[in-house]
Design a protein around this motif. Structure first.
Motif: not given
Length: 327
Positions: A13-15, A43-49
């Protein structure tokens, strides 16, 4: 030199994102170093994270510096680079952008016109280039085209609505609230459907005399994709360009048979891989942005060390304009 970068040491998650001080070598031959001034959050950044490598980005070794686009100024130039100068304003689509400084292949830079601010370029470079190929190349919209766009009040939805309308298409958008419906109506959508209170497929068919939309732009994924097949016209195209609600997953190919539906899952990287195509795409985008023909609102602005909050805000689906990080 020392630089600050938002990195992850594991997926989650973000943390899992943290602000690290890193050693950044000088630009290699063919590269420049960009001092980032505005970083797009996508959203591409979220997919990678999250480690979703079914998306456009393959697995990398940890730690990973987050981010896939930014704008800034060149402050160092590697060997063999010509036609670039220190202090030049540029944008790029590429890795490691959540940082003060990033080394970038010079051949992949986009020169920014004076009429487009760093803030607008940071918010709209990736989204705008995506909208360009979706509307002008993958499915060429124009007068007589009816396009349905999911998440019409989001960062991508706004530019799709305005640019599609500018090209002469009839734009129909779906949103999740009356407040977002108002935002969508102000950005090129002739018809807006609140899917929280009505069935968007039924309404789309009603709005098109039972025929269905010519093309559907779906950045939502799991929650919207299968129902979209119910309201596309025969031989129409459903474009799954994002998965904000989760991956579509497997589905029965026979769902496409009765209406000869075309389905595609594109990624921007493939549509700007050729330098000549990338140059033409960026010119089309910057012409639109410079001409004042579309609105370019910017959502919340976060500092680099607030990347966790920026991701949470994007995932909340409450954003109605692009989110940026300001180093």
């Amino acid at each position: 030199m020392k630089a600050r970068a938002i990195r992850i040491h594991k997926h989650g998650g973000p943390d899992v994102m943290q602000l690290d001080e890193v050693d950044l070598a000088g630009p290699e031959p063919g590269q420049v170093r960009v001092k980032n001034t505005c970083i797009g959050v996508n959203y591409a950044d979220i997919y990678e994270r999250e480690g979703d490598h079914g998306g456009p980005h393959s697995a990398k070794e940890m730690p990973i510096t987050m981010g896939h686009m930014a704008v800034g100024v060149i402050d160092a130039i590697g060997e063999g680079v010509s036609g670039r100068r220190n202090g030049e304003r540029v944008g790029y689509i590429g890795p490691d952008s959540y940082a003060d400084y990033t080394n970038v292949q010079a051949a992949r830079l986009f020169s920014l016109p004076d009429a487009v601010s760093d803030l607008v370029a940071g918010g709209y470079l990736l989204r705008g280039l995506t909208a360009e190929y979706l509307l002008r190349r993958l499915y060429k919209v124009g007068p007589g085209t009816t396009a349905l766009v999911h998440a019409a009040a989001g960062g991508m939805g706004l530019i799709l609505g305005e640019w599609g309308s500018l090209l002469g298409a009839r734009m129909i958008g779906t949103v999740s609230s009356p407040e977002k419906a108002e935002v969508a109506r102000a950005h090129g959508y002739e018809t807006v459907i609140n899917y929280s209170s009505e069935d968007f497929a039924v309404r789309t068919l009603a709005e098109t005399n039972g025929t269905g939309a010519d093309v559907i732009y779906d950045g939502v994924g799991k929650m919207a994709f299968l129902k979209s097949l119910d309201c596309i016209r025969p031989r129409g195209m459903v474009i799954s360009y994002g998965t904000a609600s989760g991956n579509v997953g497997e589905f029965d190919l026979q769902r496409l048979h009765s209406k000869s539906i075309i389905v595609t899952r594109p990624t921007l990287r493939s549509w700007i891989a050729d330098p000549e195509e990338a140059a033409l795409a960026s010119k089309a985008l910057f012409d639109v942005l410079s001409g004042g023909e579309i609105q370019t609102p910017i959502g919340k602005q976060f500092s680099l060390d607030q990347a966790v909050e920026a991701h949470r805000h994007l995932e909340s689906r409450s954003a109605t304009a692009p989110i940026v990080l300001i180093p």
